[in-house]
Design a protein around this motif. Structure first.
Motif, PDB file in Angstrom:
ATOM      1  N   TYR A 133      25.161  29.304  18.749  1.00  0.00           N
ATOM      2  CA  TYR A 133      25.409  30.209  17.618  1.00  0.00           C
ATOM      3  C   TYR A 133      25.852  29.431  16.378  1.00  0.00           C
ATOM      4  O   TYR A 133      25.405  29.709  15.260  1.00  0.00           O
ATOM      5  CB  TYR A 133      26.477  31.237  18.006  1.00  0.00           C
ATOM      6  CG  TYR A 133      26.906  32.121  16.851  1.00  0.00           C
ATOM      7  CD1 TYR A 133      26.086  33.170  16.424  1.00  0.00           C
ATOM      8  CD2 TYR A 133      28.101  31.889  16.185  1.00  0.00           C
ATOM      9  CE1 TYR A 133      26.468  33.967  15.358  1.00  0.00           C
ATOM     10  CE2 TYR A 133      28.488  32.685  15.123  1.00  0.00           C
ATOM     11  CZ  TYR A 133      27.668  33.731  14.712  1.00  0.00           C
ATOM     12  OH  TYR A 133      28.040  34.518  13.652  1.00  0.00           O
ATOM     13  N   ARG A 163      24.137  29.069  12.632  1.00  0.00           N
ATOM     14  CA  ARG A 163      24.827  29.320  11.367  1.00  0.00           C
ATOM     15  C   ARG A 163      24.846  28.081  10.463  1.00  0.00           C
ATOM     16  O   ARG A 163      25.473  28.093   9.407  1.00  0.00           O
ATOM     17  CB  ARG A 163      26.262  29.775  11.636  1.00  0.00           C
ATOM     18  CG  ARG A 163      26.375  31.171  12.243  1.00  0.00           C
ATOM     19  CD  ARG A 163      25.771  32.217  11.332  1.00  0.00           C
ATOM     20  NE  ARG A 163      26.017  33.577  11.817  1.00  0.00           N
ATOM     21  CZ  ARG A 163      25.453  34.674  11.283  1.00  0.00           C
ATOM     22  NH1 ARG A 163      24.624  34.536  10.265  1.00  0.00           N
ATOM     23  NH2 ARG A 163      25.723  35.870  11.770  1.00  0.00           N
ATOM     24  N   THR A 207      30.205  36.316  11.472  1.00  0.00           N
ATOM     25  CA  THR A 207      30.518  35.585  10.242  1.00  0.00           C
ATOM     26  C   THR A 207      29.711  34.303  10.164  1.00  0.00           C
ATOM     27  O   THR A 207      29.239  33.786  11.182  1.00  0.00           O
ATOM     28  CB  THR A 207      32.024  35.267  10.156  1.00  0.00           C
ATOM     29  OG1 THR A 207      32.343  34.758   8.865  1.00  0.00           O
ATOM     30  CG2 THR A 207      32.414  34.239  11.203  1.00  0.00           C
ATOM     31  N   ASN A 208      29.543  33.780   8.944  1.00  0.00           N
ATOM     32  CA  ASN A 208      28.799  32.530   8.763  1.00  0.00           C
ATOM     33  C   ASN A 208      29.533  31.532   7.865  1.00  0.00           C
ATOM     34  O   ASN A 208      28.948  30.554   7.418  1.00  0.00           O
ATOM     35  CB  ASN A 208      27.406  32.812   8.189  1.00  0.00           C
ATOM     36  CG  ASN A 208      27.473  33.567   6.874  1.00  0.00           C
ATOM     37  OD1 ASN A 208      28.560  33.838   6.347  1.00  0.00           O
ATOM     38  ND2 ASN A 208      26.314  33.932   6.349  1.00  0.00           N
ATOM     39  N   ASP A 227      21.715  37.781  16.166  1.00  0.00           N
ATOM     40  CA  ASP A 227      22.639  38.806  15.678  1.00  0.00           C
ATOM     41  C   ASP A 227      23.078  39.770  16.787  1.00  0.00           C
ATOM     42  O   ASP A 227      24.088  40.459  16.642  1.00  0.00           O
ATOM     43  CB  ASP A 227      21.993  39.607  14.541  1.00  0.00           C
ATOM     44  CG  ASP A 227      21.773  38.761  13.300  1.00  0.00           C
ATOM     45  OD1 ASP A 227      22.526  37.786  13.121  1.00  0.00           O
ATOM     46  OD2 ASP A 227      20.849  39.066  12.518  1.00  0.00           O
TER      47      ASP A 227
END
Length: 384
Positions: free
Chosen positions: A29, A33, A89-90, A156
């Protein structure tokens, strides 16, 4: 009784499924990102440092209030909230803090869960393995399901999968029976005596050397598979193979430990670790790396169970609880810090193949060192 045991088994299934999302897919993940391998290493290393502090902290809280279940509900509930934020969040700086928070709440839930499993098993006179096996099955199946789902529907969806597994774990935790914590608190003088006990430092050095490449693999397996062209589904399959092989060898470990000495098994396990990581380094495709994870059972399970039994044999009875705690800190804490930070730097500078070759070399060093201890032990046995 039957309902309580079944609820505990169900809780284990869903909690370790939740844990698989964090351990197996957070590096993937973070890569999604835009976080670099070096930054991932720093995040996991920082989290491992927090884990060294948080596990004793929650253990002391559990001791003070004489409850395991309520502390699990607290840490698990907080983990669900933090995890949902993490997977939506990124911002790199926020991701750094959220990963640290997960190490503060979610990872300490593991030893609390193991303690609850052990005490309930004792209370009802059933085997610990009959409960804990459901956790291993949960970890394996979740790795496969999550990898396939994310591959098909997108990264997502990871937040919703985390929420689903988390809520199911929380619901079953609500209905399990509680058990008071009873960990022993040792004085500084006792701890000092423990570290000066003969053979202790040699043994812990061996554990640290061998555990570092193992924890590096935990942090970078998914990133390495994807760097070879693998999909998120391939990452899930790799972790499924690793976990399912653990189930098999956990079932066989008692018989294996009865047939061979612990230090001999440690030597063979580190030798197989060497071969495993060297083959990963030379793998021509992601598929090879995925199938090589089937060796996780014979490497990790045999090594870890043998180290626990060896530790219990070389130290006095009154220090066994302390030894177990320090073993966990070395295996899952300090080695994680070294492996993630140094591993992230090597990966970013020279690539995944170079990292796995370094891991193989470290495992070879551990094998040589354990062979030295094995010969020393045999010499002592002959002289006595």
């Amino acid at each position: 009784m039957k309902l309580g045991i079944q609820s505990l088994r169900a809780y284990n299934f869903f909690y370790f499924s939740l844990l698989s999302i964090f351990i197996s897919f957070v590096p993937v993940y973070l890569t999604f990102r835009g976080v670099t391998p070096g930054e991932i290493g720093m995040m996991v290393g920082f989290g491992s440092f927090i884990g060294i502090l948080s596990q004793p902290f929650w253990g002391m809280v559990s001791d003070k209030y004489k409850t395991i279940k309520r502390i699990i509900l607290l840490t698990l509930g907080a983990s669900i909230l933090v995890g949902m934020t993490l997977f939506t969040t990124n911002h790199v700086s926020l991701l750094f803090l959220l990963v640290g928070a997960m190490y503060f709440f979610l990872l300490p839930t593991d030893p609390l869960t193991e303690s609850l499993n052990y005490r309930v098993a004792q209370q009802h006179q059933i085997s610990f393995g009959s409960i804990r096996t459901f956790g291993a099955i949960g970890y394996a199946t979740a790795s496969l399901i999550i990898g396939w789902t994310v591959d098909q529907l997108g990264m997502d969806r990871l937040s919703w999968l985390f929420l689903g597994y988390g809520l199911l774990a929380f619901v079953f935790a609500l209905v399990v029976s509680d058990a008071p914590s009873s960990s022993k608190k040792l004085s500084r003088q006792e701890l000092k005596q423990f570290f000066f006990y003969p053979k202790t430092l040699q043994f812990f050095l061996l554990v640290l050397i061998a555990a570092t490449p193992h924890r590096t693999n935990d942090s970078f397996l998914g990133v390495f598979v994807q760097s070879l062209g693998g999909s998120t589904g391939d990452v899930g399959q790799a972790w499924f193979f690793a976990a399912i092989s653990e189930v098999l060898f956990f079932a066989l470990s008692a018989r294996i430990l009865q047939k061979w000495s612990e230090i001999k098994l440690i030597t063979w396990a580190t030798a197989l670790y060497t071969i495993r990581y060297a083959l990963c380094a030379m793998a021509p495709s992601a598929e090879w790396v995925v199938y090589l994870q089937l060796s996780q059972g014979v490497t990790f399970v045999i090594f870890y169970t043998a180290t626990i039994q060896y530790l219990y044999r070389i130290i006095p009875e009154e220090w066994k609880a302390t030894g177990q705690t320090i073993l966990a800190v070395l295996f899952f804490g300090i080695s994680g810090i070294i492996g993630s930070i140094a591993g992230g730097w090597v990966f970013q500078q020279w690539g995944g193949a170079a990292l796995y070759m370094v891991m193989g070399i470290l495992s070879l060093v551990a094998c040589g060192y354990s062979l030295t201890l094995w010969r020393s032990q045999r010499t002592e046995e002959i002289q006595s």
